[in-house]
Scaffold this motif. Structure first.
Motif, PDB file in Angstrom:
ATOM      1  N   ARG A  21      50.334  36.340  42.127  1.00 15.67           N
ATOM      2  CA  ARG A  21      50.599  36.993  40.921  1.00 15.67           C
ATOM      3  C   ARG A  21      50.638  35.868  39.810  1.00 15.67           C
ATOM      4  O   ARG A  21      50.028  35.972  38.757  1.00 15.67           O
ATOM      5  CB  ARG A  21      51.785  37.624  40.677  1.00 15.67           C
ATOM      6  CG  ARG A  21      52.100  38.480  39.250  1.00 15.67           C
ATOM      7  CD  ARG A  21      53.557  38.703  39.083  1.00 15.67           C
ATOM      8  NE  ARG A  21      53.622  38.969  37.684  1.00 15.67           N
ATOM      9  CZ  ARG A  21      53.962  38.373  36.704  1.00 15.67           C
ATOM     10  NH1 ARG A  21      54.011  36.896  36.871  1.00 15.67           N
ATOM     11  NH2 ARG A  21      54.127  38.589  35.396  1.00 15.67           N
ATOM     12  N   HIS A  22      51.483  34.804  40.115  1.00 23.85           N
ATOM     13  CA  HIS A  22      51.605  33.372  39.030  1.00 23.85           C
ATOM     14  C   HIS A  22      50.088  32.874  38.765  1.00 23.85           C
ATOM     15  O   HIS A  22      49.881  32.592  37.651  1.00 23.85           O
ATOM     16  CB  HIS A  22      52.419  32.635  39.660  1.00 23.85           C
ATOM     17  CG  HIS A  22      52.634  31.178  38.857  1.00 23.85           C
ATOM     18  ND1 HIS A  22      53.567  31.493  37.806  1.00 23.85           N
ATOM     19  CD2 HIS A  22      52.002  30.222  38.930  1.00 23.85           C
ATOM     20  CE1 HIS A  22      53.323  30.182  37.120  1.00 23.85           C
ATOM     21  NE2 HIS A  22      52.601  29.370  37.818  1.00 23.85           N
ATOM     22  N   ARG A  23      49.377  32.773  39.752  1.00 21.33           N
ATOM     23  CA  ARG A  23      48.090  32.282  39.662  1.00 21.33           C
ATOM     24  C   ARG A  23      47.080  33.125  39.036  1.00 21.33           C
ATOM     25  O   ARG A  23      46.366  32.651  38.052  1.00 21.33           O
ATOM     26  CB  ARG A  23      47.488  31.799  40.906  1.00 21.33           C
ATOM     27  CG  ARG A  23      48.264  30.901  41.651  1.00 21.33           C
ATOM     28  CD  ARG A  23      47.317  30.105  42.992  1.00 21.33           C
ATOM     29  NE  ARG A  23      48.289  29.520  43.994  1.00 21.33           N
ATOM     30  CZ  ARG A  23      48.933  29.902  44.829  1.00 21.33           C
ATOM     31  NH1 ARG A  23      48.890  31.054  45.183  1.00 21.33           N
ATOM     32  NH2 ARG A  23      49.710  28.870  45.747  1.00 21.33           N
ATOM     33  N   VAL A  24      47.260  34.440  39.048  1.00 20.53           N
ATOM     34  CA  VAL A  24      46.366  35.503  38.333  1.00 20.53           C
ATOM     35  C   VAL A  24      46.721  35.366  36.954  1.00 20.53           C
ATOM     36  O   VAL A  24      45.802  35.422  36.161  1.00 20.53           O
ATOM     37  CB  VAL A  24      46.510  36.829  38.801  1.00 20.53           C
ATOM     38  CG1 VAL A  24      45.848  37.833  37.932  1.00 20.53           C
ATOM     39  CG2 VAL A  24      46.227  36.861  40.389  1.00 20.53           C
ATOM     40  N   VAL A  25      48.158  35.212  36.536  1.00 22.30           N
ATOM     41  CA  VAL A  25      48.311  35.194  35.270  1.00 22.30           C
ATOM     42  C   VAL A  25      47.973  33.990  34.558  1.00 22.30           C
ATOM     43  O   VAL A  25      47.532  33.851  33.291  1.00 22.30           O
ATOM     44  CB  VAL A  25      50.142  35.261  35.272  1.00 22.30           C
ATOM     45  CG1 VAL A  25      50.663  34.796  33.778  1.00 22.30           C
ATOM     46  CG2 VAL A  25      50.565  36.574  35.519  1.00 22.30           C
ATOM     47  N   GLU A  26      48.064  32.815  35.305  1.00 22.31           N
ATOM     48  CA  GLU A  26      47.380  31.628  34.654  1.00 22.31           C
ATOM     49  C   GLU A  26      45.825  31.686  34.506  1.00 22.31           C
ATOM     50  O   GLU A  26      45.488  31.367  33.504  1.00 22.31           O
ATOM     51  CB  GLU A  26      47.553  30.551  35.633  1.00 22.31           C
ATOM     52  CG  GLU A  26      49.219  30.010  35.906  1.00 22.31           C
ATOM     53  CD  GLU A  26      49.061  28.836  36.898  1.00 22.31           C
ATOM     54  OE1 GLU A  26      48.463  28.632  37.800  1.00 22.31           O
ATOM     55  OE2 GLU A  26      50.114  27.982  36.596  1.00 22.31           O
ATOM     56  N   THR A  27      45.219  32.436  35.303  1.00 26.29           N
ATOM     57  CA  THR A  27      43.980  32.670  35.007  1.00 26.29           C
ATOM     58  C   THR A  27      43.405  33.477  33.774  1.00 26.29           C
ATOM     59  O   THR A  27      42.709  33.469  33.135  1.00 26.29           O
ATOM     60  CB  THR A  27      43.194  33.487  36.329  1.00 26.29           C
ATOM     61  OG1 THR A  27      43.330  32.625  37.371  1.00 26.29           O
ATOM     62  CG2 THR A  27      41.871  33.676  36.129  1.00 26.29           C
ATOM     63  N   ARG A  28      44.422  34.516  33.678  1.00 26.65           N
ATOM     64  CA  ARG A  28      44.420  35.308  32.397  1.00 26.65           C
ATOM     65  C   ARG A  28      44.557  34.391  31.149  1.00 26.65           C
ATOM     66  O   ARG A  28      43.726  34.484  30.142  1.00 26.65           O
ATOM     67  CB  ARG A  28      45.238  36.459  32.427  1.00 26.65           C
ATOM     68  CG  ARG A  28      45.249  37.318  31.153  1.00 26.65           C
ATOM     69  CD  ARG A  28      46.245  38.628  31.150  1.00 26.65           C
ATOM     70  NE  ARG A  28      47.572  37.947  31.365  1.00 26.65           N
ATOM     71  CZ  ARG A  28      48.899  38.749  31.451  1.00 26.65           C
ATOM     72  NH1 ARG A  28      48.639  39.978  31.677  1.00 26.65           N
ATOM     73  NH2 ARG A  28      49.935  38.620  31.441  1.00 26.65           N
TER      74      ARG A  28
END
Length: 419
Positions: free
Chosen positions: A132-139
């Motif tokens: 989730r942390h990496r997905v938020v960084e992608t956003r």
């Protein structure tokens, strides 16, 4: 270690393969073998270790490559997962075979401090939290691209909105990408923003190139998909947290600055708080204590060690920022206000994060909610997750259907027979 080890196996684990080296005390020579890192290779490695009758198997905590091997071996033989930085510090050469032999030598002499290995269920949820942390960084990357597009087009929306991805900002961006008129866009504004109609009319008069509109549309679509994915991930994470660690969630969220995401991240990254006998041990394991060097009568203290989970440290620093800037009067904020004039803002934030670690350890271990002399309390809120239905197999579905049919067709003498 408590007893002398007579035979050890050192593993140098890579993405596609592993090198195993077996050493036996009092005997010259070694046995080295390469195994592919797939199902057959891991099974062959397990059989090799058992055939050699190794007392201990040691490896580095390299990425997550060690996990399948650990899960395969841990109930058959002692498996030591050591900190890669500590193991590398004792070696001066670098080849796969030398690394494997070096690890075997260290394991044979009890020179590897075992790392904490979480249960598989907790490792799975920790992996999901990190994902989730990496997905938020992608956003965040996509948001920065949107800012860049608007800036290159001299479309100064950020001058009027603190967050262009809020409700009003998204209304403007969607209106532009869908080709709506200025009046149509403003009609869709929240009531509180309509009083600034003239200001936004001036902004919306700015023409944007076709290519910029196309890129904005693609970015907004990607962000929408990412938002849905984040909600899905959070739902699974919170279901696990409230099902398995509900009391710990409640205790953590009683602390100023800690919300649901912060609480579940700390639980996933720390695991069992009772593994640490003192709060200082927990802070040290998280790497949020200063490096210390002492020689003779001279004592030096420098930056924090950063040896533990970077995700836990990151979330603790974020919590510290929230406490310092946004919370009501409380003991933690008062601590920050005392430290800031003395050591500066950044160091005071790190010191506050360290104090938060000590605070949450005390709360979890003793089972008490946060309280201080300022009577700080949070407003009650509804957990932001939905209950997942338990999966039912096809056989169970058929069994339920048969039972339901039997119950419906069974004649009841006390009822009218309608057949």
């Amino acid at each position: 270690m408590a007893k002398d080890i007579q035979k050890s196996c050192g593993l140098d684990i890579h993405k596609d393969f592993s090198i195993a080296t077996v050493l036996e005390r009092g005997k010259d020579g070694k046995i080295q073998k390469r195994f592919e890192r797939d199902d057959d290779g891991i099974l062959a490695l397990k059989n090799f270790v058992l055939e050699q009758k190794c007392e201990v198997v040691a490896c580095e905590s390299t990425n997550d490559f060690w996990m399948p091997i650990y899960d395969c071996l841990f109930d058959k033989v002692t498996v030591i997962v050591g900190n890669a930085r500590d193991i590398k510090a004792l070696n001066h050469k670098k080849t796969d075979k030398i690394d494997s032999e070096h690890i075997a030598i260290l394991a044979l002499n009890g020179m590897i401090n075992p790392s904490r290995v979480f249960p598989k269920s907790l490792r799975d949820i920790r992996s999901l939290v990190r994902f989730r942390h990496r997905v938020v960084e992608t956003r965040s990357i996509i948001k920065n691209i949107v800012h860049s597009i608007l800036s290159s087009e001299l479309f100064q929306l950020r001058n009027s909105l603190s967050d262009i991805f809020g409700k009003t900002g998204k209304t403007v961006l969607r209106g532009i990408t869908e080709g709506r008129s200025i009046d149509n866009i403003i009609e869709r504004f929240p009531e509180r923003m309509k009083k600034r109609e003239n200001e936004f009319r001036e902004i919306l008069k700015k023409q944007i190139s076709y290519d910029a509109v196309l890129k904005l549309k693609l970015c907004l679509n990607i962000m929408s998909e990412i938002d849905n994915s984040i909600k899905f991930i959070e739902n699974r994470i919170f279901n696990w947290a409230y099902t398995n660690r509900k009391r710990e969630m409640e205790l953590l969220m009683s602390v100023p600055g800690i919300g649901e995401i912060s609480a579940v991240t700390l639980i996933a990254e720390i695991g069992d708080f009772n593994d640490f006998p003192t709060p200082s041990k927990l802070a040290s394991w998280l790497g949020i204590v200063p490096n210390v060097y002492q020689s003779a009568n001279k004592y030096y203290s420098s930056t924090i060690t950063k040896r533990g989970s970077k995700y836990a440290r990151w979330i603790l620093i974020q919590v510290a920022h929230v406490v310092a800037a946004r919370t009501k009067k409380n003991k933690l904020r008062a601590f920050f206000n005392r430290k800031k004039p003395v050591i500066g803002y950044n160091k005071a934030i790190v010191a506050l994060a360290h104090k938060i670690v000590r605070t949450i350890w005390s709360l979890i271990v003793n089972g008490n909610c946060y309280q201080d002399e300022y009577n700080f309390s949070k407003e009650e809120f509804k957990p932001s997750y939905s209950v997942e239905l338990e999966e039912i197999s096809i056989d169970e579905c058929l069994s339920i259907f048969v039972q339901a049919k039997s119950a419906l067709t069974k004649k009841d003498p006390d009822k009218f027979n309608l057949t």
